[in-house]
Design a protein around this motif. Structure first.
Motif, PDB file in Angstrom:
ATOM      1  N   ARG A   1       9.085  -5.106  -7.803  1.00  0.00           N
ATOM      2  CA  ARG A   1       7.929  -5.135  -8.711  1.00  0.00           C
ATOM      3  C   ARG A   1       7.270  -3.776  -8.816  1.00  0.00           C
ATOM      4  O   ARG A   1       6.771  -3.389  -9.869  1.00  0.00           O
ATOM      5  CB  ARG A   1       6.927  -6.200  -8.206  1.00  0.00           C
ATOM      6  CG  ARG A   1       5.612  -6.246  -8.942  1.00  0.00           C
ATOM      7  CD  ARG A   1       4.848  -7.532  -8.668  1.00  0.00           C
ATOM      8  NE  ARG A   1       4.671  -7.827  -7.255  1.00  0.00           N
ATOM      9  CZ  ARG A   1       3.767  -7.245  -6.450  1.00  0.00           C
ATOM     10  NH1 ARG A   1       2.964  -6.304  -6.924  1.00  0.00           N
ATOM     11  NH2 ARG A   1       3.675  -7.584  -5.187  1.00  0.00           N
ATOM     12  N   LEU A   2       7.286  -3.005  -7.725  1.00  0.00           N
ATOM     13  CA  LEU A   2       6.537  -1.748  -7.673  1.00  0.00           C
ATOM     14  C   LEU A   2       7.411  -0.512  -7.892  1.00  0.00           C
ATOM     15  O   LEU A   2       6.926   0.623  -7.765  1.00  0.00           O
ATOM     16  CB  LEU A   2       5.798  -1.622  -6.333  1.00  0.00           C
ATOM     17  CG  LEU A   2       4.723  -2.686  -6.079  1.00  0.00           C
ATOM     18  CD1 LEU A   2       4.083  -2.495  -4.715  1.00  0.00           C
ATOM     19  CD2 LEU A   2       3.660  -2.667  -7.176  1.00  0.00           C
ATOM     20  N   THR A   3       8.700  -0.702  -8.201  1.00  0.00           N
ATOM     21  CA  THR A   3       9.644   0.425  -8.261  1.00  0.00           C
ATOM     22  C   THR A   3      10.486   0.371  -9.529  1.00  0.00           C
ATOM     23  O   THR A   3      10.889  -0.704  -9.953  1.00  0.00           O
ATOM     24  CB  THR A   3      10.585   0.362  -7.033  1.00  0.00           C
ATOM     25  OG1 THR A   3       9.786   0.328  -5.851  1.00  0.00           O
ATOM     26  CG2 THR A   3      11.519   1.554  -6.975  1.00  0.00           C
ATOM     27  N   ASP A   4      10.754   1.539 -10.110  1.00  0.00           N
ATOM     28  CA  ASP A   4      11.654   1.640 -11.260  1.00  0.00           C
ATOM     29  C   ASP A   4      13.016   2.122 -10.786  1.00  0.00           C
ATOM     30  O   ASP A   4      13.187   3.315 -10.508  1.00  0.00           O
ATOM     31  CB  ASP A   4      11.095   2.637 -12.288  1.00  0.00           C
ATOM     32  CG  ASP A   4       9.748   2.178 -12.822  1.00  0.00           C
ATOM     33  OD1 ASP A   4       9.564   0.961 -13.014  1.00  0.00           O
ATOM     34  OD2 ASP A   4       8.874   3.044 -13.022  1.00  0.00           O
TER      35      ASP A   4
ATOM     36  N   SER B   1       0.834  -1.207   0.000  1.00  0.00           N
ATOM     37  CA  SER B   1       0.000   0.000   0.000  1.00  0.00           C
ATOM     38  C   SER B   1       0.873   1.263   0.000  1.00  0.00           C
ATOM     39  O   SER B   1       0.554   2.253  -0.654  1.00  0.00           O
ATOM     40  CB  SER B   1      -1.005  -0.034   1.155  1.00  0.00           C
ATOM     41  OG  SER B   1      -0.535   0.636   2.248  1.00  0.00           O
ATOM     42  N   LEU B   2       2.035   1.192   0.665  1.00  0.00           N
ATOM     43  CA  LEU B   2       2.950   2.339   0.718  1.00  0.00           C
ATOM     44  C   LEU B   2       3.502   2.682  -0.668  1.00  0.00           C
ATOM     45  O   LEU B   2       3.722   3.856  -0.987  1.00  0.00           O
ATOM     46  CB  LEU B   2       4.106   1.964   1.646  1.00  0.00           C
ATOM     47  CG  LEU B   2       4.924   3.011   2.364  1.00  0.00           C
ATOM     48  CD1 LEU B   2       4.048   3.979   3.134  1.00  0.00           C
ATOM     49  CD2 LEU B   2       5.890   2.305   3.323  1.00  0.00           C
ATOM     50  N   LEU B   3       3.728   1.674  -1.489  1.00  0.00           N
ATOM     51  CA  LEU B   3       4.379   1.889  -2.789  1.00  0.00           C
ATOM     52  C   LEU B   3       3.385   1.928  -3.951  1.00  0.00           C
ATOM     53  O   LEU B   3       3.793   2.042  -5.112  1.00  0.00           O
ATOM     54  CB  LEU B   3       5.422   0.793  -3.057  1.00  0.00           C
ATOM     55  CG  LEU B   3       6.493   0.575  -1.974  1.00  0.00           C
ATOM     56  CD1 LEU B   3       7.547  -0.407  -2.463  1.00  0.00           C
ATOM     57  CD2 LEU B   3       7.146   1.884  -1.535  1.00  0.00           C
ATOM     58  N   ALA B   4       2.090   1.866  -3.643  1.00  0.00           N
ATOM     59  CA  ALA B   4       1.071   1.701  -4.688  1.00  0.00           C
ATOM     60  C   ALA B   4       0.981   2.885  -5.639  1.00  0.00           C
ATOM     61  O   ALA B   4       0.631   2.719  -6.801  1.00  0.00           O
ATOM     62  CB  ALA B   4      -0.279   1.429  -4.055  1.00  0.00           C
ATOM     63  N   THR B   5       1.297   4.088  -5.175  1.00  0.00           N
ATOM     64  CA  THR B   5       1.022   5.274  -5.989  1.00  0.00           C
ATOM     65  C   THR B   5       2.282   5.957  -6.523  1.00  0.00           C
ATOM     66  O   THR B   5       2.215   7.054  -7.061  1.00  0.00           O
ATOM     67  CB  THR B   5       0.225   6.311  -5.171  1.00  0.00           C
ATOM     68  OG1 THR B   5       0.970   6.608  -3.996  1.00  0.00           O
ATOM     69  CG2 THR B   5      -1.144   5.777  -4.793  1.00  0.00           C
ATOM     70  N   GLU B   6       3.436   5.313  -6.336  1.00  0.00           N
ATOM     71  CA  GLU B   6       4.695   5.960  -6.760  1.00  0.00           C
ATOM     72  C   GLU B   6       5.662   4.879  -7.230  1.00  0.00           C
ATOM     73  O   GLU B   6       5.735   3.824  -6.605  1.00  0.00           O
ATOM     74  CB  GLU B   6       5.299   6.723  -5.563  1.00  0.00           C
ATOM     75  CG  GLU B   6       6.586   7.435  -5.848  1.00  0.00           C
ATOM     76  CD  GLU B   6       6.459   8.437  -6.978  1.00  0.00           C
ATOM     77  OE1 GLU B   6       5.731   9.424  -6.840  1.00  0.00           O
ATOM     78  OE2 GLU B   6       7.099   8.191  -8.033  1.00  0.00           O
TER      79      GLU B   6
END
Ligand code: SME
Length: 160
Positions: free
Chosen positions: A156-159, A23-28
């Motif tokens: 998975r959630l970060t570039d 949830s912390l990384l969902a929007t960025e």
């Protein structure tokens, strides 16, 4: 944040941390922002840590990234220390007593045990996640599996 030491959600601590990280990384997707959030989550929610943070792969050296804890070494060669071993072997290093490891880099003499997880994506080594503790043998095999699963969520959630 839910206090893991009073976790009565019915989820394991790592399942709960995984849900929090998702949830912390969902929007960025920015690497620095997400690495900073992840380090802060681990440092504050995992008991017994004195350092939690990232080193990123910059031309075969590890360069200090976002972290929580005391000031640290800025650049680490791949052939040095426990972080370097994780980078070179691309295997998690779980060390019960860092003082028993030849080549250990003592950024903080208070650290006694360490868990270093490589960050690997599409065959590329992006860096490592380093967790330190003043407790000997702070990190169990379960901690290793749990933190590796969290690293997979981060990647998975970060570039980066
Ligand atoms: N102890 C590490 C160096 C990094 S710091 O602990 C933050 C090592 O031996 O690689």
């Amino acid at each position: 944040m839910i206090d893991l030491q009073r976790n009565d959600t019915g989820l394991s601590d790592y399942a709960l941390l995984a849900a929090q990280l998702e949830s912390l990384l969902a929007t960025e997707r920015d690497c620095i922002a997400n690495a900073a959030q992840f380090a802060a989550l681990l440092f504050n929610e995992m008991p017994g840590l004195n350092w939690a943070g990232f080193y990123f792969n910059r031309d075969e050296q590890l360069l200090l990234g976002p972290f929580q804890g005391r000031v640290a070494c800025v650049r680490i060669d791949f052939d040095r220390g426990i972080c370097g071993a994780a980078a070179t072997t691309r295997q998690t290093q779980r060390v019960a007593d860092v003082h028993a490891v030849v080549g250990h880099i003592a950024c903080d003499s208070a650290s006694n045990s360490e868990l270093v997880v490589p960050l690997e994506k599409n065959g590329r080594l992006l860096g490592v996640l380093d967790l330190d503790s003043p407790q000997l043998a702070r990190f169990s095999a379960e901690d290793q599996r749990g933190v590796e699963a969290l690293v997979a969520i981060f990647l998975r959630l970060t570039d980066c």
